[in-house]
Design an enzyme around this catalytic site. Sequence first.
Site, PDB file in Angstrom:
ATOM      1  N   ARG A 164      -3.017  -0.463   1.910  1.00  0.00           N
ATOM      2  CA  ARG A 164      -3.402   0.676   1.074  1.00  0.00           C
ATOM      3  C   ARG A 164      -3.535   1.977   1.879  1.00  0.00           C
ATOM      4  NH1 ARG A 164      -1.652  -2.499  -1.573  1.00  0.00           N
ATOM      5  NH2 ARG A 164      -2.447  -3.495  -3.469  1.00  0.00           N
ATOM      6  N   SER A 212      -8.042  -0.927  -9.506  1.00  0.00           N
ATOM      7  CA  SER A 212      -8.984  -1.633  -8.624  1.00  0.00           C
ATOM      8  C   SER A 212      -9.934  -0.643  -7.953  1.00  0.00           C
ATOM      9  CB  SER A 212      -8.224  -2.406  -7.542  1.00  0.00           C
ATOM     10  OG  SER A 212      -7.433  -3.420  -8.113  1.00  0.00           O
ATOM     11  N   GLU A 285     -11.266   1.783  -3.084  1.00  0.00           N
ATOM     12  CA  GLU A 285      -9.843   2.106  -3.203  1.00  0.00           C
ATOM     13  C   GLU A 285      -9.683   3.381  -4.018  1.00  0.00           C
ATOM     14  OE1 GLU A 285      -5.877   0.025  -5.093  1.00  0.00           O
ATOM     15  OE2 GLU A 285      -7.184  -1.174  -3.804  1.00  0.00           O
TER      16      GLU A 285
END
Length: 293
Positions: A164, A212, A285
Site C-alpha cells: 500500500r 478498508s 489505510e
Amino acid sequence: MFEKFCCIENADLSRYSTIKIGGRARWLVFPKDEQEVVEIFATANRGGYKSVVLGNGSNVLFDVDFFDGVVVSTRYLCKIEKLDGCRVRVDAGVNLFFLNQKLKSMGLGGMEWSYGIPASFGGLVFMNGGAFGSEIKDVLESVTVFDGEKIFELNSDGMHFSYRNSGLGDLVVLSGVLRLFDDNCEQICKRMNDFLERRKKSQPYDKPSLGSVFKRVLSEPIIYPAKLIDSLGLKGVKIGGVEVSSKHAGFFVNSDNGTAEDYTKLVKLVEEKVFEKYDIKLEKEVVFLSEKR
C-alpha cells in the site's frame, strides 16, 4: 484566482467522497491536461495556498470543516491511449470501472482484479493498490509525475514499492503505462465479473464507505485487522451515523448521516480496543485530509 479553469468555489467536498462526508474547500479545481495541473499549482503557490490532489475520493476522509486551500481533482484527466503491443497509457483520473471496460474492448487482460474498486487510476498507483493477490506494481511499466515544478517520467523498476505504498511521497501522479497481455474478451469479462461478485459477497457494497480502514499487519503470519475487530465483537458498533460494517469489520460505513467526527471517533475507539486486547497498533489505510496538510 482560478477563473480560467473549471473551478468550484466554497465546494461541498461530501459530494466528491465515496462515504458522502466532508466539509468545504475554498477552491475545487479540475485541470483538463498536464499543463493546467502545472498552472494551477503555480497559481496556488503564488497566492500562498496549500494544494492537495483528489482522485475519486474513495480513500480520503475530509475531516475538516473548511479547507482554506486548493483541492485539485484529477477527474477530467481521463484519456486512455493504446500504445504498441499490449501497452496502454492511462491518465490519473480514469475510473477503474471504466478502465476495465475499455481494456476488455481492447482484448487486454491483467487488470481484472481491480474491477469494482471505486478508485481512480492515479490513486491506485499512488498507494500501490491491490486485491486478490495482485498489486498495480505487477503491471505498471512507468508513471508520469509532477513534483510541484516539473513533469517527468519514472520507470517502475526504479520505484520503491511496498504494501500500500508506491514510494512516490509528495509527487502527483498524472498518468501511467501498463504492460498487459492479449486475451479473449469473453474470458476477460468472466474474470471481471467473478472479482466483482466476490467483492459484493464480502464487502458492504450497499452503503457509503472509504474501503478498508486499516492496513494489514505485515507479521508472520499476516494479521488481518478485520478479524481482530470481529473477534472483539465490534461489528455493528456505531458512533453517531458511522458504524463498523456488520458484513465486513474492516469497513466503516455511513449508515445515518454520519460526520467526519463520528468516523474519527470510531477509528480511535477501534484502535484502542485492538491495542488493549492484542497489543497491536493498527495503521490507517484511509488518509485524513488534516494529516495530508
